[in-house]
Write a protein that holds these residues in place. Structure first.
Motif, PDB file in Angstrom:
ATOM      1  N   GLN A 136       1.006  -1.078  -0.217  1.00  0.00           N
ATOM      2  CA  GLN A 136      -0.070   0.153  -0.067  1.00  0.00           C
ATOM      3  C   GLN A 136       0.916   1.129  -0.116  1.00  0.00           C
ATOM      4  O   GLN A 136       1.216   1.628   1.028  1.00  0.00           O
ATOM      5  CB  GLN A 136      -1.098   0.097   1.262  1.00  0.00           C
ATOM      6  CG  GLN A 136      -2.012  -1.231   1.360  1.00  0.00           C
ATOM      7  CD  GLN A 136      -2.513  -1.367   2.600  1.00  0.00           C
ATOM      8  OE1 GLN A 136      -2.009  -1.306   3.509  1.00  0.00           O
ATOM      9  NE2 GLN A 136      -3.777  -1.861   2.510  1.00  0.00           N
ATOM     10  N   LYS A 137       1.204   1.679  -1.373  1.00  0.00           N
ATOM     11  CA  LYS A 137       2.357   2.502  -1.309  1.00  0.00           C
ATOM     12  C   LYS A 137       2.082   3.974  -0.877  1.00  0.00           C
ATOM     13  O   LYS A 137       3.029   4.352  -0.022  1.00  0.00           O
ATOM     14  CB  LYS A 137       2.879   2.708  -2.595  1.00  0.00           C
ATOM     15  CG  LYS A 137       3.418   1.518  -3.505  1.00  0.00           C
ATOM     16  CD  LYS A 137       3.667   1.582  -4.875  1.00  0.00           C
ATOM     17  CE  LYS A 137       4.439   0.596  -5.640  1.00  0.00           C
ATOM     18  NZ  LYS A 137       5.908   0.459  -4.724  1.00  0.00           N
TER      19      LYS A 137
ATOM     20  N   ASP B  46     -10.518  14.581   1.162  1.00  0.00           N
ATOM     21  CA  ASP B  46     -10.349  14.163  -0.166  1.00  0.00           C
ATOM     22  C   ASP B  46      -9.044  13.003  -0.042  1.00  0.00           C
ATOM     23  O   ASP B  46      -8.107  13.441   0.824  1.00  0.00           O
ATOM     24  CB  ASP B  46      -9.833  15.292  -1.049  1.00  0.00           C
ATOM     25  CG  ASP B  46      -9.726  14.668  -2.709  1.00  0.00           C
ATOM     26  OD1 ASP B  46      -8.484  14.158  -2.666  1.00  0.00           O
ATOM     27  OD2 ASP B  46     -10.562  14.753  -3.391  1.00  0.00           O
ATOM     28  N   GLY B  47      -9.014  12.023  -0.631  1.00  0.00           N
ATOM     29  CA  GLY B  47      -8.166  11.007  -0.398  1.00  0.00           C
ATOM     30  C   GLY B  47      -8.154   9.981  -1.502  1.00  0.00           C
ATOM     31  O   GLY B  47      -9.221   9.844  -2.128  1.00  0.00           O
ATOM     32  N   LYS B  48      -7.071   9.405  -1.869  1.00  0.00           N
ATOM     33  CA  LYS B  48      -6.881   8.639  -2.887  1.00  0.00           C
ATOM     34  C   LYS B  48      -5.756   7.395  -2.377  1.00  0.00           C
ATOM     35  O   LYS B  48      -4.758   7.705  -1.601  1.00  0.00           O
ATOM     36  CB  LYS B  48      -6.459   9.021  -4.045  1.00  0.00           C
ATOM     37  CG  LYS B  48      -7.065  10.067  -4.732  1.00  0.00           C
ATOM     38  CD  LYS B  48      -6.632  10.729  -6.073  1.00  0.00           C
ATOM     39  CE  LYS B  48      -7.351  11.627  -6.648  1.00  0.00           C
ATOM     40  NZ  LYS B  48      -7.830  12.854  -5.860  1.00  0.00           N
ATOM     41  N   LEU B  49      -5.831   6.060  -2.713  1.00  0.00           N
ATOM     42  CA  LEU B  49      -4.818   5.159  -2.667  1.00  0.00           C
ATOM     43  C   LEU B  49      -4.181   4.708  -3.762  1.00  0.00           C
ATOM     44  O   LEU B  49      -4.939   4.642  -5.021  1.00  0.00           O
ATOM     45  CB  LEU B  49      -5.387   3.931  -1.719  1.00  0.00           C
ATOM     46  CG  LEU B  49      -6.542   3.211  -2.407  1.00  0.00           C
ATOM     47  CD1 LEU B  49      -5.660   1.961  -2.992  1.00  0.00           C
ATOM     48  CD2 LEU B  49      -7.442   2.474  -1.469  1.00  0.00           C
ATOM     49  N   LEU B  50      -2.916   4.179  -3.545  1.00  0.00           N
ATOM     50  CA  LEU B  50      -2.244   3.432  -4.700  1.00  0.00           C
ATOM     51  C   LEU B  50      -1.537   2.275  -3.952  1.00  0.00           C
ATOM     52  O   LEU B  50      -0.873   2.368  -3.006  1.00  0.00           O
ATOM     53  CB  LEU B  50      -1.151   4.272  -5.334  1.00  0.00           C
ATOM     54  CG  LEU B  50      -0.026   3.816  -6.139  1.00  0.00           C
ATOM     55  CD1 LEU B  50      -0.892   3.175  -7.548  1.00  0.00           C
ATOM     56  CD2 LEU B  50       0.978   4.763  -6.514  1.00  0.00           C
ATOM     57  N   GLU B  51      -1.918   1.355  -4.568  1.00  0.00           N
ATOM     58  CA  GLU B  51      -1.406  -0.091  -3.783  1.00  0.00           C
ATOM     59  C   GLU B  51      -1.119  -1.079  -4.902  1.00  0.00           C
ATOM     60  O   GLU B  51      -1.785  -1.075  -5.936  1.00  0.00           O
ATOM     61  CB  GLU B  51      -2.288  -0.724  -3.003  1.00  0.00           C
ATOM     62  CG  GLU B  51      -3.542  -0.996  -3.374  1.00  0.00           C
ATOM     63  CD  GLU B  51      -4.410  -1.557  -2.057  1.00  0.00           C
ATOM     64  OE1 GLU B  51      -4.299  -1.243  -1.093  1.00  0.00           O
ATOM     65  OE2 GLU B  51      -5.558  -2.546  -2.558  1.00  0.00           O
TER      66      GLU B  51
END
Length: 682
Positions: free
Chosen positions: A320-321, A354-359
């Motif tokens: 989960q970068k 506001d949020g975003k994930l990069l995994e």
């Protein structure tokens, strides 16, 4: 442990902004000092004064002495003196995954998002994406007091206060003196250091604070379950805060603040590293004239990363970068001049998250990335509230209403295979609506220090972007997100009695009945899968009791919460009907006995008990009850220096924090600290 670095959330920019705000305050402070002989100015560093009806709700305050003398030196330890306070798991902020640090009150837990609103000098500090509280960044040394309101008694930012509100207030020269610092080492060679200064600045003051904790950690894995890949819960965290308060006139003061922090932990296996970092800045104007007002604006940026390690092959299975998230908000409250018997509050507040994930999932066979996942969205809440307190002799009545316009927008989930093929690309529909809520109460101040009170209230909480869009894995269980989650809605009642015949005695007893409809819970789908769902309701009924006694140099403080909490399930959650929510104890109690023969002496022992809890919603795995004993000693040395001895879990009680079919994690073992403390200007 990795070296400290600046945050990806632009900590230098936050520090520069804070410094600029502080510099801007200096001329005002100087002018105020020049005017001081003609017009004395009192600067508090707080918001507007409490209203007469504040005691209508179940309110408990924690003073600076308790905050700065806990056995662990951490804020969650101090808050645990309020029975009914709990995190999602029993682990503290050295050995828990940061995303599991949701806090709640009144046994209204069940998932890792906070159902309690936590404010630092009026600013909500919860992570905008996850809803967890960055506990390691909230150093007790920089706080002057904490007020805990259990239940739905909240005005500004009320949309997050389903289980209650925890208000943290920064220290000022009047509560801490010029300087307070300490440095300690424990029996595992771990270190903890903090330094806080509060010098006067003309007629205002400055608060500057740094803290740094570092250690190899303890074994969270039981000895008989360790493998070569098992690792201690190593940690390193630091935070820095700047805050300045200065008068603009004899009735108006300005408050500027900045906070940055970074936290790194290793959990259970080597390579299972997590980070939590953030920064925030705020500006506040408080007016105490005939037209009183409180205007606050803030901006915050936070990030989270986590590497999941397979518990069978002991190699990374998910990276989960990053999960960058921003929060922007503010409030404005006005108290117009009204007849003396009334205090009228009119206000509005806004929060945008506001949020975003990069995994990237990783193949356990060859370590190659198998796909790239991105998800995120935005939520917002715009609230309007009005409240009136009416005092009739010894009787005070209060009533208030809120209207909230909420939105859920720009939700998406996209997964692309390593080959470039699109595996999933979903855009979720925008949603919005209105929520209306109310609260009311009565306080009767009888003779002899007796006070009777009753209150009723409603409230709501929006699901976080994390609950809506982000799945997670705690092997072997995968918990899926749910973009269709609805708002949680609270309805609660309580009645209580307070008895304070003198400054030496304070007794309190509260009975309550709270029900959260459409409560978000992690619902079991099959042996390896759960999903976040709205269950029919979580209902919690119980009693809360507290006692504070002071006999000369000896003091006692105790609290107890007994709660009968159950899930009310229908439809897809019918199988949960009548079960206790996950991670919720029936009984929690705390008692502290202290002896302080002089201002620079303190000997204290704290006994805590947490009843048994269930790991999951189906009540299949249990976390046994745990009773712990902590100790604290401070003794003067030369000059302003004192020696400190602290002991966590002195009896070395086995604290089970996770139990999934016998696979366990453990909490803090016996830990002994020793160090020095220096205090100036007291």
């Amino acid at each position: 442990m990795p070296a400290i670095r600046f945050l990806s959330t632009d900590a230098p920019a936050t520090l520069a902004l804070s410094a600029a705000m502080l510099a801007a305050l200096a001329p005002w402070a100087a002018r105020a000092e020049e005017a001081a002989p003609l017009s004395p100015i009192v600067v508090t560093g707080r918001g507007l004064d409490d209203t007469p009806a504040t005691p209508a709700y179940d309110v408990t305050e924690i003073g600076r002495e308790v905050l700065t003398t806990s056995a662990s030196g951490r804020i969650e330890d101090a808050l645990s003196s309020i029975a009914g306070f709990q995190q999602f798991r029993r682990s503290d902020s050295r050995s828990a995954n940061p995303s599991a640090q949701g806090v709640t009150l009144r046994a209204l837990g069940g998932n890792a998002s906070s159902r309690t609103l936590v404010l630092l000098d009026g600013v909500p500090v919860g992570n905008p994406f996850f809803g967890y509280i960055p506990l390691s960044a909230l150093a007790p040394q920089r706080l002057g007091a904490v007020r805990v309101t259990r239940g739905g008694g909240s005005g500004a930012f009320g949309s997050g206060a389903v289980a209650g509100t925890i208000e943290l207030t920064s220290a000022a020269p009047g509560t801490m003196g010029l300087l307070d610092g300490e440095a300690l080492v424990n029996d595992r060679g771990e270190t903890q250091a903090a330094l806080t200064a509060a010098p006067t600045l003309g007629q205002g003051f400055l608060l500057a604070s740094v803290q740094w904790d570092r250690g190899q950690g303890f074994w969270t894995t039981p000895k008989d379950q360790r493998v070569p890949a098992s690792a201690r819960a190593g940690y390193e965290s630091w935070s820095a805060a700047l805050r300045a308060v200065a008068p603009l006139s004899d009735t108006v003061e300005i408050q500027a603040a900045g906070l940055v922090y970074d936290d790194r932990r290793t959990l259970r296996f080597a390579g299972a590293d997590s980070t939590s970092s953030g920064s925030q800045a705020s500006l506040r104007l408080v007016g105490r004239g005939d037209w009183q007002f409180d205007a606050l604006g803030y901006v915050q940026a936070q990030d989270f990363s986590n590497i999941v390690v397979s518990s069978t092959r002991f190699v990374p299975t998910l990276d989960q970068k990053k999960t960058p998230a921003t929060g922007i908000g503010g409030k404005f409250e006005l108290r117009p001049p009204v007849p003396e018997a009334h205090v009228l509050r009119l206000g509005t507040d806004v929060r945008v998250a506001d949020g975003k994930l990069l995994e990237t999932p990783v193949s356990t066979a060859d370590g190659q990335i198998t796909s790239i996942r991105r998800a995120g969205g935005r939520t917002s809440d715009l609230g309007f509230y009005a409240e009136d307190d009416w005092t009739l002799g010894t009787l005070t009545l209060t009533a208030g209403v809120r209207a909230d316009r909420w939105t859920v927008r720009d939700g998406f989930y996209r997964e692309v295979a390593a080959s470039g093929a699109v595996m999933s690309d979903t855009r979720f529909a925008d949603r919005s609506g209105w929520e209306s809520n109310w609260r009311g109460g009565v306080v009767w101040r009888a003779a002899g220090g007796l006070r009777l009170r009753a209150a009723a209230y409603t409230g709501f909480r929006q699901p976080t972007p994390n609950e809506l869009y982000r799945p997670f894995v705690v092997f072997p269980i995968t918990t899926n997100a749910n973009a269709d989650l609805g708002n949680e809605r609270l309805r609660g009642y309580e009645a209580g009695i307070d008895y304070e015949p003198s400054e030496a005695i304070a007794l309190s007893l509260t009975a309550f009945d709270n029900r959260v409809r459409d409560a978000i819970a992690n619902v079991t789908i099959d042996a390896t899968t759960r999903q976040r769902q709205n269950v029919e309701a979580v209902r919690a009924r119980g009693i809360e009791a507290s006692a504070a006694l002071r006999l000369g140099t000896v003091s006692f403080a105790g609290s107890l919460a007994w709660t009968d909490a159950e899930v009310q399930g229908k439809g897809a959650s019918a199988g949960l009907d009548g079960m206790r929510p996950a991670q919720v104890p029936r009984l929690a109690a705390s008692a502290t006995l202290a002896w302080a023969p002089r201002a620079d002496w303190r000997l204290a022992a704290t006994l805590r008990h947490v009843g048994s809890q269930y790991e999951d919603d189906l009540e299949t795995d249990i976390l046994p009850a745990a009773t712990t004993l902590d100790a604290y000693a401070e003794m003067p040395l030369a000059g302003r220096f004192s020696a400190i001895l602290r002991a966590e879990n002195l009896t070395d009680t086995r604290i089970v924090t996770r139990n999934q079919a016998g696979s366990m994690d453990l909490g803090t073992p016996r830990t002994v600290w020793a160090g020095l403390r220096v205090r100036l200007g007291r």
